[in-house]
Design an enzyme around this catalytic site. Structure first.
Site, short mmCIF file in Angstrom:
data_model
loop_
_atom_site.label_atom_id
_atom_site.label_comp_id
_atom_site.label_asym_id
_atom_site.label_seq_id
_atom_site.Cartn_x
_atom_site.Cartn_y
_atom_site.Cartn_z
CG ASN A 1 -1.79 1.25 1.28
OD1 ASN A 1 -2.37 1.63 0.26
ND2 ASN A 1 -1.93 1.88 2.44
CG HIS B 1 -0.69 6.16 4.54
ND1 HIS B 1 -2.07 6.11 4.55
CD2 HIS B 1 -0.34 7.02 5.53
CE1 HIS B 1 -2.52 6.90 5.51
NE2 HIS B 1 -1.50 7.47 6.11
C1 GAR Z 1 -2.64 8.97 -2.86
O1 GAR Z 1 -2.15 10.12 -2.23
C2 GAR Z 1 -2.47 7.77 -1.94
O2 GAR Z 1 -1.30 7.80 -1.17
C3 GAR Z 1 -3.69 7.90 -1.07
O3 GAR Z 1 -4.71 8.30 -1.95
C4 GAR Z 1 -4.14 9.03 -3.02
C5 GAR Z 1 -4.59 8.40 -4.32
O4 GAR Z 1 -4.20 9.14 -5.42
N1 GAR Z 1 -3.99 6.69 -0.41
C6 GAR Z 1 -4.54 6.65 0.80
O5 GAR Z 1 -4.84 7.63 1.44
C7 GAR Z 1 -4.79 5.24 1.32
N2 GAR Z 1 -5.09 5.28 2.70
P1 GAR Z 1 -4.19 8.50 -6.87
O6 GAR Z 1 -5.58 7.87 -7.06
O7 GAR Z 1 -3.99 9.66 -7.80
O8 GAR Z 1 -3.10 7.49 -6.93
#
Ligand code: GAR
Length: 192
Positions: A110, A112
């Site tokens: 994952n 984060h």
């Molecule tokens: C990213 O910043 C990722 O790290 C976060 O959501 C965003 C997705 O962006 N993930 C979380 O918060 C998981 N808990 P993306 O769809 O453009 O990759």
């Protein structure tokens, strides 16, 4: 495992925009890539990331999240069918159960948007700015049954300037996310 190339068959799970998916697709297309993305799954029908998957001709599915058990059973079937060896969560906003993790029995990564163990869960940038932190960053970790708590594979810091807002911090962190996710995959797959 894909027999001819030795690359790990990888599934990417998304819920929205899919910019990390895009960076993983880009990496997977490089000559030295250790992964082949064979499947993209979204729990959100309108996830923009599904368009990238389509454009890149990657097998993709929307699985409705009516309840966790039904979602995970359908997901497990798809993973099996596609011989998936590695799952990368890339902005996937649901929590996978311990039972799913056990049944899949192969690595799940994952990404984060914080320097874990700081700021597990949601609104990480907001919390970092509110608390006037000097640094934030991104972390790639192994998924276990506890939220954002598995073994850290790679982490990178960014400086928070006094002029930074939640939005500008998110942008900065996202930029490093795109760099560290492929690196973390390489680290994981070459560390055996
Ligand atoms: C990213 O910043 C990722 O790290 C976060 O959501 C965003 C997705 O962006 N993930 C979380 O918060 C998981 N808990 P993306 O769809 O453009 O990759």
């Amino acid at each position: 495992m894909e027999k001819s190339s030795g690359k790990k068959n990888t599934a990417v799970l998304i819920s929205g925009r899919g910019s990390n998916l895009r960076s993983l697709i880009k990496y997977s297309k490089t000559k030295k890539s250790l992964i082949k993305i064979v499947l993209v799954v979204s729990d959100n029908f309108s996830a923009k990331g599904l368009d990238y998957a389509n454009k890149s001709k990657i097998n993709n599915s929307f699985i409705q999240y009516s309840n966790r058990k039904i979602f995970e059973d359908r997901l497990l079937k798809l993973l099996k069918k596609n011989n998936v060896d590695l799952i990368c969560l890339a902005g996937f906003m649901k929590i996978l159960s311990g039972s799913f993790i056990k049944k899949f029995c192969k690595p799940i990564l994952n990404i984060h948007p914080s320097l874990l163990p700081k700021y597990k869960g949601l609104n990480t940038h907001n919390r970092a700015v509110q608390n006037k932190d000097k640094f934030s960053g991104a972390t790639v970790h192994i998924v276990n049954e506890k939220l954002d708590s598995g073994r850290i594979i790679l982490q990178k810091k960014v400086k928070i300037l006094r002029s930074d807002t939640v939005r500008s911090l998110e942008k900065k962190v996202l930029k490093i996310e795109h760099k560290i996710y492929p690196k973390a995959i390489i680290r994981l797959l070459t560390s055996f």
